[in-house]
Design a protein around this motif. Structure first.
Motif, PDB file in Angstrom:
ATOM      1  N   HIS A   1      34.787  33.143  40.704  1.00  0.00           N
ATOM      2  CA  HIS A   1      35.306  33.950  39.592  1.00  0.00           C
ATOM      3  C   HIS A   1      34.170  34.863  39.134  1.00  0.00           C
ATOM      4  O   HIS A   1      33.094  34.371  38.800  1.00  0.00           O
ATOM      5  CB  HIS A   1      35.751  33.049  38.433  1.00  0.00           C
ATOM      6  N   VAL A   2      34.420  36.159  39.162  1.00  0.00           N
ATOM      7  CA  VAL A   2      33.367  37.119  38.808  1.00  0.00           C
ATOM      8  C   VAL A   2      33.856  37.960  37.630  1.00  0.00           C
ATOM      9  O   VAL A   2      34.973  38.467  37.635  1.00  0.00           O
ATOM     10  CB  VAL A   2      33.042  38.054  40.007  1.00  0.00           C
TER      11      VAL A   2
ATOM     12  N   ALA B   1      32.994  49.744  36.008  1.00  0.00           N
ATOM     13  CA  ALA B   1      32.115  50.501  36.916  1.00  0.00           C
ATOM     14  C   ALA B   1      31.644  49.660  38.101  1.00  0.00           C
ATOM     15  O   ALA B   1      31.248  50.203  39.132  1.00  0.00           O
ATOM     16  CB  ALA B   1      30.914  51.038  36.147  1.00  0.00           C
ATOM     17  N   ASP B   2      31.685  48.324  37.928  1.00  0.00           N
ATOM     18  CA  ASP B   2      31.174  47.441  38.993  1.00  0.00           C
ATOM     19  C   ASP B   2      32.243  47.051  40.020  1.00  0.00           C
ATOM     20  O   ASP B   2      31.937  46.420  41.027  1.00  0.00           O
ATOM     21  CB  ASP B   2      30.602  46.151  38.380  1.00  0.00           C
ATOM     22  N   GLU B   3      33.495  47.422  39.733  1.00  0.00           N
ATOM     23  CA  GLU B   3      34.577  46.970  40.632  1.00  0.00           C
ATOM     24  C   GLU B   3      34.428  47.556  42.034  1.00  0.00           C
ATOM     25  O   GLU B   3      34.533  46.849  43.033  1.00  0.00           O
ATOM     26  CB  GLU B   3      35.953  47.335  40.056  1.00  0.00           C
ATOM     27  N   GLN B   4      34.167  48.860  42.112  1.00  0.00           N
ATOM     28  CA  GLN B   4      34.068  49.516  43.423  1.00  0.00           C
ATOM     29  C   GLN B   4      32.905  48.952  44.250  1.00  0.00           C
ATOM     30  O   GLN B   4      33.087  48.627  45.427  1.00  0.00           O
ATOM     31  CB  GLN B   4      33.966  51.043  43.257  1.00  0.00           C
ATOM     32  N   PRO B   5      31.697  48.816  43.642  1.00  0.00           N
ATOM     33  CA  PRO B   5      30.594  48.207  44.405  1.00  0.00           C
ATOM     34  C   PRO B   5      30.936  46.793  44.905  1.00  0.00           C
ATOM     35  O   PRO B   5      30.566  46.419  46.028  1.00  0.00           O
ATOM     36  CB  PRO B   5      29.437  48.161  43.399  1.00  0.00           C
ATOM     37  N   LEU B   6      31.659  46.008  44.092  1.00  0.00           N
ATOM     38  CA  LEU B   6      32.038  44.654  44.510  1.00  0.00           C
ATOM     39  C   LEU B   6      32.990  44.717  45.715  1.00  0.00           C
ATOM     40  O   LEU B   6      32.809  44.000  46.702  1.00  0.00           O
ATOM     41  CB  LEU B   6      32.712  43.905  43.349  1.00  0.00           C
TER      42      LEU B   6
ATOM     43  N   ILE C   1      42.779  40.345  40.667  1.00  0.00           N
ATOM     44  CA  ILE C   1      41.938  41.043  39.685  1.00  0.00           C
ATOM     45  C   ILE C   1      42.729  41.196  38.384  1.00  0.00           C
ATOM     46  O   ILE C   1      43.946  41.423  38.413  1.00  0.00           O
ATOM     47  CB  ILE C   1      41.441  42.388  40.261  1.00  0.00           C
ATOM     48  N   GLU C   2      42.067  40.961  37.264  1.00  0.00           N
ATOM     49  CA  GLU C   2      42.720  41.097  35.956  1.00  0.00           C
ATOM     50  C   GLU C   2      41.893  42.046  35.118  1.00  0.00           C
ATOM     51  O   GLU C   2      40.669  41.951  35.079  1.00  0.00           O
ATOM     52  CB  GLU C   2      42.747  39.742  35.223  1.00  0.00           C
ATOM     53  N   TYR C   3      42.595  42.953  34.443  1.00  0.00           N
ATOM     54  CA  TYR C   3      41.895  43.924  33.603  1.00  0.00           C
ATOM     55  C   TYR C   3      42.099  43.571  32.136  1.00  0.00           C
ATOM     56  O   TYR C   3      43.234  43.443  31.681  1.00  0.00           O
ATOM     57  CB  TYR C   3      42.419  45.337  33.869  1.00  0.00           C
TER      58      TYR C   3
ATOM     59  N   VAL D   1      36.596  43.121  33.454  1.00  0.00           N
ATOM     60  CA  VAL D   1      37.380  42.917  34.679  1.00  0.00           C
ATOM     61  C   VAL D   1      37.063  41.511  35.202  1.00  0.00           C
ATOM     62  O   VAL D   1      35.894  41.116  35.272  1.00  0.00           O
ATOM     63  CB  VAL D   1      37.014  43.977  35.755  1.00  0.00           C
ATOM     64  N   ARG D   2      38.125  40.761  35.503  1.00  0.00           N
ATOM     65  CA  ARG D   2      37.935  39.419  36.081  1.00  0.00           C
ATOM     66  C   ARG D   2      38.452  39.447  37.507  1.00  0.00           C
ATOM     67  O   ARG D   2      39.629  39.741  37.734  1.00  0.00           O
ATOM     68  CB  ARG D   2      38.731  38.378  35.305  1.00  0.00           C
ATOM     69  N   ALA D   3      37.582  39.141  38.440  1.00  0.00           N
ATOM     70  CA  ALA D   3      37.983  39.161  39.853  1.00  0.00           C
ATOM     71  C   ALA D   3      37.851  37.760  40.450  1.00  0.00           C
ATOM     72  O   ALA D   3      36.928  37.012  40.098  1.00  0.00           O
ATOM     73  CB  ALA D   3      37.108  40.139  40.628  1.00  0.00           C
ATOM     74  N   LEU D   4      38.792  37.422  41.316  1.00  0.00           N
ATOM     75  CA  LEU D   4      38.672  36.196  42.104  1.00  0.00           C
ATOM     76  C   LEU D   4      38.336  36.643  43.523  1.00  0.00           C
ATOM     77  O   LEU D   4      39.098  37.375  44.156  1.00  0.00           O
ATOM     78  CB  LEU D   4      39.990  35.409  42.086  1.00  0.00           C
ATOM     79  N   VAL D   5      37.162  36.238  43.982  1.00  0.00           N
ATOM     80  CA  VAL D   5      36.641  36.702  45.275  1.00  0.00           C
ATOM     81  C   VAL D   5      36.504  35.506  46.212  1.00  0.00           C
ATOM     82  O   VAL D   5      36.072  34.431  45.780  1.00  0.00           O
ATOM     83  CB  VAL D   5      35.255  37.376  45.074  1.00  0.00           C
ATOM     84  N   SER D   6      36.880  35.690  47.484  1.00  0.00           N
ATOM     85  CA  SER D   6      36.639  34.612  48.456  1.00  0.00           C
ATOM     86  C   SER D   6      35.749  35.136  49.578  1.00  0.00           C
ATOM     87  O   SER D   6      35.846  36.303  49.971  1.00  0.00           O
ATOM     88  CB  SER D   6      37.957  34.078  49.024  1.00  0.00           C
TER      89      SER D   6
END
Length: 201
Positions: free
Chosen positions: A141-142, A147-152, A166-168, A172-177
């Motif tokens: 969970h990130v 601004a950081d979404e695109q780099p991620l 992803i939740e705004y 921004v809350r992202a679930l990354v695997s």
């Protein structure tokens, strides 16, 4: 779901003939009993006039499958589903369903003949289907700024990662695997970008 064992890479169908009986074998990747039911129903729809639609499957890691089952669909007990399942279990492959559709050709095969025919049909399709190994993945969970979404996303593209959801909100809350082997690389990226993250345990 995380997997680090071979699974079928897709569908494949092969036909064999034994003493005028047609045996059509189909292999499908499956992840649940519901999916098995759907695939078997699909075979009944595809071959509505077939005499028998027999099958065997195992879900989970080969050798210690979480679930396995078979069905003779009217053939003498043990002459269809069991030989299909036996072939699957010798193939070191998980999450796999093999369906064998039989059109009776007028000549009885006898119990031994049926076992050989169903096992042969299962073998014909399993020996040809491609295999893929999906590595065990971990999820993080990130929390980040817009601004950081695109780099991620860019980092994920280059490191076998995936943004699962992803939740705004205010943030921004992202679930990354990512594959387990790249867990430390994701940690290093988040720390370099000063992102809050935590891995699911």
């Amino acid at each position: 779901m995380s997997k680090d064992y071979p699974v079928p890479s897709g569908y494949l169908e092969r036909e064999t003939e034994v003493k005028k009986s047609r045996f059509i074998a189909r292999v499908c990747p499956v992840g649940s009993r519901d999916e098995v039911r759907e695939r078997v129903a699909e075979a009944h729809r595809d071959y509505p006039d077939a005499r028998h639609v027999c099958w065997g499957y195992q879900i989970g890691r080969p050798g210690s499958a979480a679930e396995a089952a078979m069905n003779d669909d009217g053939e003498p007990s043990g002459t269809a589903g069991k030989p299909i399942l036996n072939v699957i279990q010798h193939k070191d492959m998980g999450d796999v369903l093999v369906i064998v559709v039989r059109y009776f050709g007028g000549i009885k095969l006898g119990a031994g003949g049926l076992v050989r025919a169903y096992a042969g049909a299962a073998e014909s399709v399993l020996s040809e289907v491609g295999r893929v190994v999906q590595q065990t993945r971990v999820q993080a969970h990130v929390e980040l700024d817009f601004a950081d979404e695109q780099p991620l996303r860019h980092w994920c593209d280059g490191h076998e990662g995936a943004v699962e959801s992803i939740e705004y909100g205010a943030q921004v809350r992202a679930l990354v695997s990512v594959p387990e082997a790249r867990q430390h690389e994701l940690s290093a990226f988040c720390e370099s970008q000063k992102l809050d993250y935590r891995f699911e345990t």
